[in-house]
Design a protein around this motif. Structure first.
Motif, PDB file in Angstrom:
ATOM      1  N   PRO A   1      30.402  29.005  29.580  1.00  0.00           N
ATOM      2  CA  PRO A   1      29.437  30.102  29.758  1.00  0.00           C
ATOM      3  C   PRO A   1      29.593  30.856  31.073  1.00  0.00           C
ATOM      4  O   PRO A   1      28.751  31.682  31.402  1.00  0.00           O
ATOM      5  N   ALA A   2      30.673  30.581  31.813  1.00  0.00           N
ATOM      6  CA  ALA A   2      30.821  31.204  33.132  1.00  0.00           C
ATOM      7  C   ALA A   2      32.242  31.742  33.317  1.00  0.00           C
ATOM      8  O   ALA A   2      33.016  31.210  34.107  1.00  0.00           O
ATOM      9  N   PRO A   3      32.601  32.799  32.579  1.00  0.00           N
ATOM     10  CA  PRO A   3      33.950  33.352  32.743  1.00  0.00           C
ATOM     11  C   PRO A   3      34.144  33.918  34.152  1.00  0.00           C
ATOM     12  O   PRO A   3      33.186  34.346  34.810  1.00  0.00           O
ATOM     13  N   ARG A   4      35.388  33.921  34.594  1.00  0.00           N
ATOM     14  CA  ARG A   4      35.738  34.476  35.909  1.00  0.00           C
ATOM     15  C   ARG A   4      36.235  35.901  35.708  1.00  0.00           C
ATOM     16  O   ARG A   4      37.174  36.145  34.938  1.00  0.00           O
ATOM     17  N   ILE A   5      35.604  36.862  36.392  1.00  0.00           N
ATOM     18  CA  ILE A   5      35.892  38.280  36.187  1.00  0.00           C
ATOM     19  C   ILE A   5      36.179  38.950  37.521  1.00  0.00           C
ATOM     20  O   ILE A   5      35.487  38.711  38.516  1.00  0.00           O
ATOM     21  N   ALA A   6      37.190  39.816  37.534  1.00  0.00           N
ATOM     22  CA  ALA A   6      37.492  40.665  38.681  1.00  0.00           C
ATOM     23  C   ALA A   6      37.395  42.121  38.253  1.00  0.00           C
ATOM     24  O   ALA A   6      37.986  42.520  37.250  1.00  0.00           O
ATOM     25  N   ASP A   7      36.647  42.908  39.024  1.00  0.00           N
ATOM     26  CA  ASP A   7      36.547  44.349  38.814  1.00  0.00           C
ATOM     27  C   ASP A   7      37.349  45.012  39.929  1.00  0.00           C
ATOM     28  O   ASP A   7      36.902  45.069  41.081  1.00  0.00           O
TER      29      ASP A   7
ATOM     30  N   ALA B   1      28.614  34.999  34.110  1.00  0.00           N
ATOM     31  CA  ALA B   1      29.956  35.151  34.671  1.00  0.00           C
ATOM     32  C   ALA B   1      29.936  35.130  36.195  1.00  0.00           C
ATOM     33  O   ALA B   1      28.978  35.551  36.839  1.00  0.00           O
ATOM     34  N   ARG B   2      31.027  34.659  36.744  1.00  0.00           N
ATOM     35  CA  ARG B   2      31.272  34.761  38.197  1.00  0.00           C
ATOM     36  C   ARG B   2      32.139  36.001  38.407  1.00  0.00           C
ATOM     37  O   ARG B   2      33.294  36.036  38.001  1.00  0.00           O
ATOM     38  N   ILE B   3      31.570  37.010  39.032  1.00  0.00           N
ATOM     39  CA  ILE B   3      32.195  38.335  39.100  1.00  0.00           C
ATOM     40  C   ILE B   3      32.392  38.734  40.553  1.00  0.00           C
ATOM     41  O   ILE B   3      31.482  38.600  41.377  1.00  0.00           O
ATOM     42  N   THR B   4      33.601  39.248  40.843  1.00  0.00           N
ATOM     43  CA  THR B   4      33.870  39.834  42.152  1.00  0.00           C
ATOM     44  C   THR B   4      34.377  41.252  41.955  1.00  0.00           C
ATOM     45  O   THR B   4      35.305  41.486  41.176  1.00  0.00           O
TER      46      THR B   4
END
Length: 265
Positions: free
Chosen positions: A36-42, A61-64
């Motif tokens: 339930p916690a995908p790693r995302i980069a924007d 999600a863990r988003i940066t």
């Protein structure tokens, strides 16, 4: 060459229109691995308003969000949460730290020369089933940009502005993106859309490009108010002839190129 200085307030003046392509890109991104916690980069988060949409889509999600503009990052950090943060990075050199379930780039890569050469590093960082998604403008041959370049290269302005603006080759063709993103173990979906934005206000197209494509000119002339105003007046008159205001606003056709690449599980 000095990097453009960005103005988040000016950029966000047309936020509804600018955000629409990101909504369309987001709609084509399937569910991500890493639940339930995908790693995302924007990559190229700008003012952070579209990064916040990622958090709405994937609340766990863990988003940066990454950007190289201090002005944009200052604005973006107003969207920060326990799971959403922002960091300074240049897409020309950024390499993912660890595996990512989604790397997304919205309206950034046109500013990065030879950006397709960075694809292998980003694609290699995808987890099985992970996604790389991008959107770039495809309107560099349109009057809004062609007239800007022609004026900057004219005898009056060439010494100060020559070579500062992006050329028609700033992005690849849709077919070229498909070729660069498709490989064994990956599938790619590439498409293009031309939006007919109906802009309100006086000299609406000029107001739009002040937030994006005109930034190198505004940065170069920032210390010379008279020269800046003279350039804007010349450019404004050229735009008025091509994009006349109508009874309901000014129609501004804008082509966008999209790609969604998925690593097979």
């Amino acid at each position: 060459m000095t990097a453009p200085t960005w103005d988040p307030q000016q950029y966000l003046r047309h936020a509804d229109h600018r955000t629409r392509p990101f909504h369309d890109l987001l709609a084509r991104i399937p569910e991500l691995p890493g639940a339930p916690a995908p790693r995302i980069a924007d990559l190229g988060c700008g003012a952070g308003n579209v990064t916040a949409l990622l958090a709405e889509r994937w609340p766990g999600a863990r988003i940066t969000g990454y950007d190289n503009s201090p002005q944009m990052l200052e604005r973006a950090r107003s969207h920060a949460t326990a799971l959403l943060d922002f960091a300074e990075a240049d897409a020309a050199t950024w390499t993912p730290a660890g595996s990512h379930d989604l790397i997304v780039s919205n309206a950034l890569l046109q500013w990065v020369p030879r950006h397709a050469d960075r694809f292998p590093d980003w694609l290699d960082a995808l987890s099985p089933g992970g996604i790389f998604a991008l959107q770039v403008p495809g309107n560099f041959d349109q009057p809004s940009h062609a007239l800007m370049r022609e004026l900057a290269e004219s005898p009056r302005w060439r010494s100060r502005l020559g070579g500062r603006l992006r050329h028609a080759g700033a992005v690849l063709s849709p077919a070229a993106y498909l070729d660069r993103l498709t490989a064994p173990g990956r599938t790619a979906d590439v498409w293009e859309t031309t939006y007919l934005h109906l802009l309100s206000g006086e000299d609406a197209v000029l107001d739009w490009v002040k937030g994006t494509g005109l930034r190198p000119v505004l940065t170069a002339l920032a210390d010379d108010e008279e020269a800046r105003d003279a350039f804007l007046a010349e450019y404004r008159d050229l735009l008025r002839a091509v994009y006349p205001a109508g009874p309901h606003g000014t129609v501004f056709p804008f082509r966008r190129i999209f790609a969604v690449t998925r690593r097979e599980k």
